[in-house]
Write a protein that holds these residues in place. Structure first.
Motif, mmCIF file in Angstrom:
data_model
loop_
_atom_site.group_PDB
_atom_site.id
_atom_site.type_symbol
_atom_site.label_atom_id
_atom_site.label_comp_id
_atom_site.label_asym_id
_atom_site.label_seq_id
_atom_site.Cartn_x
_atom_site.Cartn_y
_atom_site.Cartn_z
ATOM 1 N N PRO A 125 0.849 -1.235 -0.219
ATOM 2 C CA PRO A 125 -0.013 0.024 -0.053
ATOM 3 C C PRO A 125 1.040 1.353 -0.056
ATOM 4 C CG PRO A 125 -0.805 -1.532 1.710
ATOM 5 C CD PRO A 125 0.627 -2.178 1.342
ATOM 6 N N PRO A 126 0.394 2.236 -0.670
ATOM 7 C CA PRO A 126 1.163 3.394 -0.586
ATOM 8 C C PRO A 126 1.577 4.114 0.767
ATOM 9 C CG PRO A 126 -1.008 3.970 -1.254
ATOM 10 C CD PRO A 126 -0.927 2.519 -1.258
ATOM 11 N N GLU A 127 0.798 3.842 1.594
ATOM 12 C CA GLU A 127 1.176 4.457 3.121
ATOM 13 C C GLU A 127 2.329 3.698 3.721
ATOM 14 O OE1 GLU A 127 -3.182 4.940 2.112
ATOM 15 O OE2 GLU A 127 -1.842 3.112 2.168
ATOM 16 N N GLU A 128 2.933 2.586 3.102
ATOM 17 C CA GLU A 128 3.976 1.969 3.590
ATOM 18 C C GLU A 128 5.341 2.773 3.309
ATOM 19 O OE1 GLU A 128 4.350 -2.143 3.441
ATOM 20 O OE2 GLU A 128 6.558 -2.190 2.935
ATOM 21 N N VAL A 129 6.242 2.814 4.386
ATOM 22 C CA VAL A 129 7.407 3.645 4.171
ATOM 23 C C VAL A 129 8.304 2.970 3.277
ATOM 24 C CG1 VAL A 129 9.603 4.408 5.206
ATOM 25 C CG2 VAL A 129 7.616 4.621 6.569
ATOM 26 N N MET A 378 -9.401 13.416 5.202
ATOM 27 C CA MET A 378 -8.194 14.215 5.759
ATOM 28 C C MET A 378 -7.001 13.581 5.341
ATOM 29 S SD MET A 378 -9.331 15.733 9.294
ATOM 30 C CE MET A 378 -10.295 17.008 9.441
ATOM 31 N N THR A 379 -6.864 12.368 5.293
ATOM 32 C CA THR A 379 -5.678 11.403 4.851
ATOM 33 C C THR A 379 -5.644 10.483 3.684
ATOM 34 O OG1 THR A 379 -6.048 9.778 6.569
ATOM 35 C CG2 THR A 379 -4.787 11.707 7.323
ATOM 36 N N SER A 380 -6.054 9.389 4.241
ATOM 37 C CA SER A 380 -6.405 8.166 3.280
ATOM 38 C C SER A 380 -7.007 6.859 3.886
ATOM 39 C CB SER A 380 -5.325 7.776 2.496
ATOM 40 O OG SER A 380 -4.492 7.119 3.230
ATOM 41 N N PRO A 381 -7.996 6.108 3.436
ATOM 42 C CA PRO A 381 -8.535 5.114 4.022
ATOM 43 C C PRO A 381 -7.296 4.443 4.668
ATOM 44 C CG PRO A 381 -9.429 5.359 1.940
ATOM 45 C CD PRO A 381 -8.484 6.272 1.820
ATOM 46 N N GLY A 382 -6.314 4.081 3.794
ATOM 47 C CA GLY A 382 -5.341 3.241 4.620
ATOM 48 C C GLY A 382 -4.672 3.939 5.665
ATOM 49 N N ARG A 383 -4.324 5.259 5.717
ATOM 50 C CA ARG A 383 -3.836 5.985 6.886
ATOM 51 C C ARG A 383 -4.775 5.641 8.142
ATOM 52 N NH1 ARG A 383 0.998 6.472 7.439
ATOM 53 N NH2 ARG A 383 1.506 7.573 5.584
ATOM 54 N N ALA A 384 -6.043 5.871 8.036
ATOM 55 C CA ALA A 384 -6.956 5.966 8.866
ATOM 56 C C ALA A 384 -7.018 4.302 9.667
ATOM 57 C CB ALA A 384 -8.150 6.215 8.538
ATOM 58 N N ARG A 385 -7.028 3.354 8.473
ATOM 59 C CA ARG A 385 -6.648 2.155 8.964
ATOM 60 C C ARG A 385 -5.286 1.502 9.627
ATOM 61 N NH1 ARG A 385 -10.518 -1.308 6.775
ATOM 62 N NH2 ARG A 385 -9.102 -3.004 6.955
ATOM 63 N N VAL A 386 -4.341 2.268 9.455
ATOM 64 C CA VAL A 386 -2.849 2.148 10.059
ATOM 65 C C VAL A 386 -3.412 2.614 11.653
ATOM 66 C CG1 VAL A 386 -0.772 3.181 10.316
ATOM 67 C CG2 VAL A 386 -1.423 2.140 8.191
#
Length: 434
Positions: A125-129, A378-386
């Motif tokens: 996912p794009p949220e991964e560093v 405000m962020t992304s679905p993935g970021r909120a799930r993180v």
């Protein structure tokens, strides 16, 4: 015939040697497992391909962040059940079983492969560093790591943290609320540091300015706050101006290693030392010691892990490293105290507030869930799930004593070894001033 859930349940139970405590609902609509239990929802076979490619925590985390896995029912109950059955067991057996040679593991992997669908696995996912290059804990790499975690939008943090904008463990009364508990924590730190009118305070990792504002407004301190986050600094300066405290507080975007305008009477480091890393912690202790005047106090508020039987076996949590705190490290509290004393400090008080952090995290999860749609926008679905997974799992870790958090009060001894502390030092439990 829709039977993916039944096949997955059978594979998991054969691997574990006991019944699966959660229910499974698969992408084909099938369900299997104990009625009334939390449901692990597998929306897509892509989740299985991720798990095959990255077995264990990172594969599961990628599927969760991508929305391919979900949980229906009590999130805490589900995480607790799965942690005790899978992750805790893995920790106990990792030294005695080689996964590739274990016939049960191989049979499980073969079964997953039949269900997983077309290869190759999907990208992270794009949220991964993305994997960082260069030496660990250089100034540049630390700044990038801090930016990943904190520069995701101040509006998002307002939703999660609430009006206090304090991102560290609160200090609770039995019938308290989050805002009162965060105010009490800030006040506890100020009293432990014995702040008074005109004292110079350095707040290392000052966040959104809450500690600086409290120390200046309630105790008359003159505060320098440093952070590596540009967004935090801008937000803190705005708050300080609104409070009319610009003559008492300076906020800098600066690495603590570059602060050279000591001496300070006191230093607060609240939830920052976890970013320092073991290879730099002695340097951190030396730098803060040099910045304090003789008789000055440092309050180091830091998450700690349990000691390992073999400390060389310690590794950073994969999910946390990839999605939450890149390059973050935890150390046992004893090692932290020892390093501070090796730098010349004298340890005067250690207070564990482990249970308080579980309450704090549960409050943050509640805030996030109440404002879920706004957080996603405000962020992304993935970021909120993180954030939902990280905070809920962390709450359980504190509750089960997997990790803790401690306020360590140390002093730089004055000439002749004087600590300049009262004989009965714990008067900070008295009522707040102001």
């Amino acid at each position: 015939m829709a039977d993916a859930a039944l096949r997955l349940t059978a594979l998991a139970e054969e691997l574990l040697g006991e019944r699966l405590p959660v229910r499974i609902r698969a992408w084909d609509g099938s369900e299997s497992g104990p009625p009334g239990a939390p449901v692990l929802v597998i929306h897509s076979r892509r989740a299985l391909r991720r798990l095959l490619w990255k077995p264990g925590e990172l594969g599961l985390a990628r599927a969760w962040v991508a929305g391919e896995l979900d949980i229906e029912g009590d999130l805490y109950e589900a995480l607790d059940l799965m942690a005790s059955l899978i992750w805790d067991r893995g920790a106990e057996t990792k030294d005695s079983v080689h996964p590739v040679r274990d016939p049960k593991v191989r049979a499980f992997a073969k079964g997953l492969l039949q269900l997983a669908g077309p290869w190759p696995p999907p990208p992270p996912p794009p949220e991964e560093v993305r994997r960082r290059s260069g030496t660990l804990h250089t100034k540049r790499r630390d700044k990038e790591a801090i930016s990943h975690h904190y520069d995701v939008g101040n509006d998002f943090y307002e939703l999660v943290l609430g009006p206090s904008m304090v991102y560290s463990c609160a200090y609770w009364e039995d019938d308290g609320n989050l805002e009162d508990a965060q105010r009490d924590k800030l006040d506890l730190v100020c009293r432990k540091l014995a702040l008074k009118e005109g004292d110079r305070l350095l707040d290392v990792g000052c966040g959104w300015g809450s500690m600086a504002i409290h120390a200046a407004r309630e105790y008359g301190a003159r505060v320098t706050g440093v952070t590596l986050s540009v967004e935090q600094a801008a937000y803190a300066r705005k708050r300080i101006a609104e409070e009319g405290l610009t003559d008492r507080i300076e906020i800098r975007v600066q690495d603590y290693r570059d602060v050279r305008d000591g001496p300070y009477v006191a230093i607060s480091s609240i939830g920052m030392a976890e970013h320092v890393g073991s290879v730099r912690f002695r340097e951190y202790a030396d730098d803060l010691y040099a910045l304090l005047k003789p008789g000055g106090r440092l309050l180091n508020h830091q998450i700690a892990r349990r000691p390992e039987k073999d400390e060389s076996a310690y590794h950073v949590d994969e999910f946390i490293d990839a999605y939450v705190f890149p390059d973050g490290e935890l150390a046992p509290v004893g090692r932290t105290v020892t390093t501070l004393e090796e730098a010349g400090f004298e340890a005067r008080d250690v207070e564990s507030i482990r249970e308080h952090y579980a309450l704090t995290l549960r409050s943050w999860v509640t805030n996030l869930e109440k404002n879920w749609d706004r957080a996603v926008r405000m962020t992304s679905p993935g970021r909120a799930r993180v954030w939902r997974l990280y905070m809920a799992a962390s709450a359980l870790s504190f509750e089960h004593n997997k990790i803790g958090v401690n306020q360590i009060l140390v002093v730089r001894p004055a000439e002749g070894g004087s600590s300049r502390m009262p004989l009965r030092a714990r008067d900070w439990t008295a009522s707040a001033t102001g």
